[in-house]
Motif scaffolding. Structure first.
Motif, PDB file in Angstrom:
ATOM      1  N   ASN A   1       0.860  -0.618  -0.073  1.00 15.36           N
ATOM      2  CA  ASN A   1      -0.508  -0.152   0.147  1.00 15.36           C
ATOM      3  C   ASN A   1       0.538   0.960   0.377  1.00 15.36           C
ATOM      4  O   ASN A   1       1.861   1.332   0.893  1.00 15.36           O
ATOM      5  CB  ASN A   1      -0.879  -0.057   1.309  1.00 15.36           C
ATOM      6  CG  ASN A   1      -2.261  -1.024   1.538  1.00 15.36           C
ATOM      7  OD1 ASN A   1      -2.562  -1.137   0.312  1.00 15.36           O
ATOM      8  ND2 ASN A   1      -2.270  -1.317   2.226  1.00 15.36           N
ATOM      9  N   ILE A   2       0.478   2.349  -0.668  1.00 11.94           N
ATOM     10  CA  ILE A   2       1.493   3.084  -1.126  1.00 11.94           C
ATOM     11  C   ILE A   2       0.578   4.413   0.047  1.00 11.94           C
ATOM     12  O   ILE A   2      -0.291   4.408   0.789  1.00 11.94           O
ATOM     13  CB  ILE A   2       0.812   4.278  -2.104  1.00 11.94           C
ATOM     14  CG1 ILE A   2       1.201   3.340  -3.160  1.00 11.94           C
ATOM     15  CG2 ILE A   2       1.536   5.174  -2.252  1.00 11.94           C
ATOM     16  CD1 ILE A   2       0.520   3.753  -4.770  1.00 11.94           C
ATOM     17  N   VAL A   3       1.777   4.845   1.298  1.00 15.92           N
ATOM     18  CA  VAL A   3       1.541   6.090   2.378  1.00 15.92           C
ATOM     19  C   VAL A   3       2.491   6.530   1.602  1.00 15.92           C
ATOM     20  O   VAL A   3       3.377   7.408   1.768  1.00 15.92           O
ATOM     21  CB  VAL A   3       2.783   5.260   3.527  1.00 15.92           C
ATOM     22  CG1 VAL A   3       1.936   5.642   4.726  1.00 15.92           C
ATOM     23  CG2 VAL A   3       2.613   4.061   3.310  1.00 15.92           C
ATOM     24  N   ARG A   4       0.732   7.998   1.704  1.00 14.97           N
ATOM     25  CA  ARG A   4       1.605   9.436   1.049  1.00 14.97           C
ATOM     26  C   ARG A   4       2.200  10.585   2.553  1.00 14.97           C
ATOM     27  O   ARG A   4       1.905   9.836   3.349  1.00 14.97           O
ATOM     28  CB  ARG A   4      -0.067   9.737   0.652  1.00 14.97           C
ATOM     29  CG  ARG A   4      -0.281   9.466  -0.702  1.00 14.97           C
ATOM     30  CD  ARG A   4      -2.010  10.334  -1.115  1.00 14.97           C
ATOM     31  NE  ARG A   4      -2.705  10.556  -0.118  1.00 14.97           N
ATOM     32  CZ  ARG A   4      -4.030   9.606  -0.225  1.00 14.97           C
ATOM     33  NH1 ARG A   4      -4.344   9.148  -0.881  1.00 14.97           N
ATOM     34  NH2 ARG A   4      -4.215  10.646   0.689  1.00 14.97           N
ATOM     35  N   PRO A   5       2.423  11.730   1.517  1.00 10.00           N
ATOM     36  CA  PRO A   5       3.455  12.175   2.647  1.00 10.00           C
ATOM     37  C   PRO A   5       2.372  12.263   3.815  1.00 10.00           C
ATOM     38  O   PRO A   5       3.360  12.240   4.983  1.00 10.00           O
ATOM     39  CB  PRO A   5       3.778  13.115   1.890  1.00 10.00           C
ATOM     40  CG  PRO A   5       3.949  13.212   0.579  1.00 10.00           C
ATOM     41  CD  PRO A   5       2.775  11.689   0.265  1.00 10.00           C
ATOM     42  N   ASP A   6       1.062  12.689   3.636  1.00 12.59           N
ATOM     43  CA  ASP A   6       0.164  13.011   4.484  1.00 12.59           C
ATOM     44  C   ASP A   6      -0.362  12.166   5.922  1.00 12.59           C
ATOM     45  O   ASP A   6      -1.125  12.401   6.538  1.00 12.59           O
ATOM     46  CB  ASP A   6      -0.792  14.334   4.240  1.00 12.59           C
ATOM     47  CG  ASP A   6      -2.059  13.533   3.607  1.00 12.59           C
ATOM     48  OD1 ASP A   6      -1.264  12.668   3.240  1.00 12.59           O
ATOM     49  OD2 ASP A   6      -2.916  12.956   3.278  1.00 12.59           O
ATOM     50  N   GLN A   7       0.343  10.530   5.312  1.00 15.49           N
ATOM     51  CA  GLN A   7      -0.230   9.578   6.147  1.00 15.49           C
ATOM     52  C   GLN A   7       0.736   8.934   6.469  1.00 15.49           C
ATOM     53  O   GLN A   7       0.767   8.047   8.027  1.00 15.49           O
ATOM     54  CB  GLN A   7      -0.488   8.967   5.283  1.00 15.49           C
ATOM     55  CG  GLN A   7      -2.026   8.862   4.109  1.00 15.49           C
ATOM     56  CD  GLN A   7      -2.053   8.120   3.330  1.00 15.49           C
ATOM     57  OE1 GLN A   7      -1.246   7.227   2.677  1.00 15.49           O
ATOM     58  NE2 GLN A   7      -2.950   7.702   2.977  1.00 15.49           N
ATOM     59  N   ARG A   8       2.161   9.650   6.670  1.00 12.00           N
ATOM     60  CA  ARG A   8       3.213   9.092   7.186  1.00 12.00           C
ATOM     61  C   ARG A   8       3.472   9.563   8.737  1.00 12.00           C
ATOM     62  O   ARG A   8       4.561   8.676   9.049  1.00 12.00           O
ATOM     63  CB  ARG A   8       4.475   9.997   6.636  1.00 12.00           C
ATOM     64  CG  ARG A   8       4.898   8.828   5.023  1.00 12.00           C
ATOM     65  CD  ARG A   8       5.170   9.567   4.005  1.00 12.00           C
ATOM     66  NE  ARG A   8       5.567   9.169   2.485  1.00 12.00           N
ATOM     67  CZ  ARG A   8       6.270   9.632   1.802  1.00 12.00           C
ATOM     68  NH1 ARG A   8       7.535  10.270   2.030  1.00 12.00           N
ATOM     69  NH2 ARG A   8       6.286   9.163   0.124  1.00 12.00           N
ATOM     70  N   ASP A   9       2.759  11.037   8.724  1.00  8.84           N
ATOM     71  CA  ASP A   9       3.300  10.897  10.331  1.00  8.84           C
ATOM     72  C   ASP A   9       1.974   9.746  11.872  1.00  8.84           C
ATOM     73  O   ASP A   9       2.557   9.819  12.270  1.00  8.84           O
ATOM     74  CB  ASP A   9       3.274  12.735  11.037  1.00  8.84           C
ATOM     75  CG  ASP A   9       3.905  12.891  10.471  1.00  8.84           C
ATOM     76  OD1 ASP A   9       5.080  12.960  10.677  1.00  8.84           O
ATOM     77  OD2 ASP A   9       3.964  14.544  10.123  1.00  8.84           O
ATOM     78  N   SER A  10       1.458   9.371  10.528  1.00  5.58           N
ATOM     79  CA  SER A  10       0.390   8.818  11.444  1.00  5.58           C
ATOM     80  C   SER A  10       0.648   6.735  11.211  1.00  5.58           C
ATOM     81  O   SER A  10      -0.296   6.333  11.881  1.00  5.58           O
ATOM     82  CB  SER A  10      -1.068   8.771  11.105  1.00  5.58           C
ATOM     83  OG  SER A  10      -1.237   9.565   9.846  1.00  5.58           O
ATOM     84  N   CYS A  11       0.670   6.914  10.232  1.00  7.32           N
ATOM     85  CA  CYS A  11       1.434   5.436   9.987  1.00  7.32           C
ATOM     86  C   CYS A  11       2.488   4.704  10.975  1.00  7.32           C
ATOM     87  O   CYS A  11       3.295   4.546  10.975  1.00  7.32           O
ATOM     88  CB  CYS A  11       1.001   5.280   8.208  1.00  7.32           C
ATOM     89  SG  CYS A  11       1.797   3.032   7.948  1.00  7.32           S
ATOM     90  N   ILE A  12       1.963   3.878  11.616  1.00  6.45           N
ATOM     91  CA  ILE A  12       2.971   3.080  12.877  1.00  6.45           C
ATOM     92  C   ILE A  12       2.737   2.859  12.378  1.00  6.45           C
ATOM     93  O   ILE A  12       2.177   0.826  11.892  1.00  6.45           O
ATOM     94  CB  ILE A  12       1.696   3.259  14.088  1.00  6.45           C
ATOM     95  CG1 ILE A  12       1.564   4.584  14.636  1.00  6.45           C
ATOM     96  CG2 ILE A  12       2.980   1.841  15.302  1.00  6.45           C
ATOM     97  CD1 ILE A  12       0.937   5.024  15.696  1.00  6.45           C
ATOM     98  N   LEU A  13       4.715   1.727  11.499  1.00  4.54           N
ATOM     99  CA  LEU A  13       4.439   0.679  11.265  1.00  4.54           C
ATOM    100  C   LEU A  13       4.514  -0.566  12.901  1.00  4.54           C
ATOM    101  O   LEU A  13       4.606  -0.281  13.989  1.00  4.54           O
ATOM    102  CB  LEU A  13       6.405   0.263  11.084  1.00  4.54           C
ATOM    103  CG  LEU A  13       6.153   1.796   9.812  1.00  4.54           C
ATOM    104  CD1 LEU A  13       7.918   2.392   9.837  1.00  4.54           C
ATOM    105  CD2 LEU A  13       6.228   1.143   8.769  1.00  4.54           C
ATOM    106  N   GLN A  14       4.232  -2.408  12.096  1.00  9.09           N
ATOM    107  CA  GLN A  14       3.931  -3.018  12.413  1.00  9.09           C
ATOM    108  C   GLN A  14       5.189  -3.841  12.065  1.00  9.09           C
ATOM    109  O   GLN A  14       6.161  -3.672  10.907  1.00  9.09           O
ATOM    110  CB  GLN A  14       2.394  -3.685  12.204  1.00  9.09           C
ATOM    111  CG  GLN A  14       1.025  -2.518  12.805  1.00  9.09           C
ATOM    112  CD  GLN A  14       1.117  -2.567  14.157  1.00  9.09           C
ATOM    113  OE1 GLN A  14       1.163  -2.369  14.914  1.00  9.09           O
ATOM    114  NE2 GLN A  14       1.244  -1.021  14.234  1.00  9.09           N
ATOM    115  N   ASP A  15       5.898  -5.111  13.340  1.00  8.30           N
ATOM    116  CA  ASP A  15       6.491  -6.416  13.501  1.00  8.30           C
ATOM    117  C   ASP A  15       6.004  -6.370  11.770  1.00  8.30           C
ATOM    118  O   ASP A  15       5.079  -7.302  11.474  1.00  8.30           O
ATOM    119  CB  ASP A  15       6.519  -6.976  14.546  1.00  8.30           C
ATOM    120  CG  ASP A  15       7.721  -7.878  14.702  1.00  8.30           C
ATOM    121  OD1 ASP A  15       8.583  -6.952  14.127  1.00  8.30           O
ATOM    122  OD2 ASP A  15       7.335  -9.456  15.110  1.00  8.30           O
TER     123      ASP A  15
END
Lengths: 69, 259
Positions: free
Chosen positions: A42-56
């Motif tokens: 899934n593409i993560v756009r610049p405005d989503q990068r602060d809220s997209c928490i990475l998972q194991d």
């Protein structure tokens, strides 16, 4: 500090638990030019990068433009 | 002025330049400037901190009036090409996509079936779709019908420098097409680019011939002139061929024989 394991551009990497995509770009030193980020296809756009928490075990690709014909 | 029309975009330059294979980013940028091109191809690559200077987005975005056309190189299937197109649009902001699907690294010939499937999807999604294709008039027509903005038949194999070996097929494609036909791949010399334009191509795409020249900027300039010359010549109307000599001077008889 607890860590999680992700696959970044095909290589396993440990990052702090709770890190966002924006955090990862800083950690990977990829914040100085425009990049595309894909997490689990899934593409993560610049405005989503602060809220997209990475998972194991997340599969992350950081991509740029290189020369091509 | 006759402009090249691709989708909703217009360009005064009819030379599209590829950015691969240059010895350095600065050599590539010099060649882009010297060519006067307004449309360049780029390819997606994994970010590598050790090669951060290879990122072309910054240097290319400093050139005024330049539009990026990302390619889907590396894709072996339609779904991979569609994925690459989505990522590229996110990064470039450009609606252009060069659909390039070649599963065999030995000959790099485009897969017509996967290319067709990818183009159908991407055109429906609003991309300005520019497929790199074998010089096949039937395929070219089918791609026009699904909404491609141009077709880009190969002159010869990518990077081979074998010129316009598909010339007769390209002529048929031109005759049958209502969208711009652009020769992509295989051109070695400006004279071949000129010939493609005289033949009726609306533009040519060149990469290796410029990138591996001893002086890439000078070669880029030479290609630009050749493309312009070919286009101008075509519009001027080439004279018909004749199997017999047709004199250009009056053959009066006053020099021969006594009067």
């Amino acid at each position: 500090m607890s860590t999680i394991g992700i696959i970044l551009n095909g290589e396993r990497r440990e990052i702090p638990a709770g890190a966002t995509v924006a955090d990862l770009l800083c950690i990977a030193d990829a914040g100085r030019q425009p990049v595309a980020v894909v997490v689990n296809e899934n593409i993560v756009r610049p405005d989503q990068r602060d809220s997209c928490i990475l998972q194991d075990e997340d599969q992350v690709e950081i991509l740029v433009f290189a020369g091509g014909g | 002025m006759d402009l090249l029309r691709l989708g909703t975009y217009t360009f005064s330059s009819r030379l599209i330049l590829g950015t691969g294979k240059f010895s350095s980013t600065s050599a590539m940028i010099e060649a882009v400037r010297a060519s006067g091109t307004q449309l360049v191809t780029v390819a997606l690559r994994r970010f590598n901190r050790e090669q951060a200077e290879d990122d072309l987005f910054g240097p290319l975005s400093e050139i005024e009036g330049l539009t990026l056309m990302p390619n889907t190189s590396g894709a072996a299937t339609a779904s991979e090409a569609v994925k690459a197109a989505h990522i590229s649009r996110e990064l470039s902001g450009s609606p252009f996509i060069k659909v390039e699907i070649h599963p065999n690294p030995h000959h790099l010939m485009p897969d017509p079936i996967e290319t067709y499937e990818a183009c159908k999807i991407l055109a429906a999604e609003g991309f300005i779709v520019m497929p790199y294709i074998p010089a096949d008039p039937v395929l070219a027509k089918r791609l026009e019908e699904v909404g491609c903005s141009s077709v880009m038949p190969l002159g010869s194999a990518i990077g081979s420098g074998q010129g316009l070996s598909t010339a007769e097929m390209v002529k048929i494609i031109i005759r049958e097409s209502n969208i711009p036909v652009i020769v992509d791949a295989g051109l070695r010399s400006p004279s071949e680019a000129c010939a493609a334009m005289e033949m009726g191509c609306e533009a040519v795409l060149v990469n290796s011939a410029v990138a591996v020249a001893r002086d890439p900027a000078a070669m880029a300039s030479a290609f630009a002139k050749a493309v312009e010359a070919g286009f101008e010549a075509r519009n001027a109307g080439l004279m018909p061929r004749s199997s017999a000599a047709v004199a250009t001077s009056p053959l009066t008889s006053f020099l021969g024989g006594a009067s």
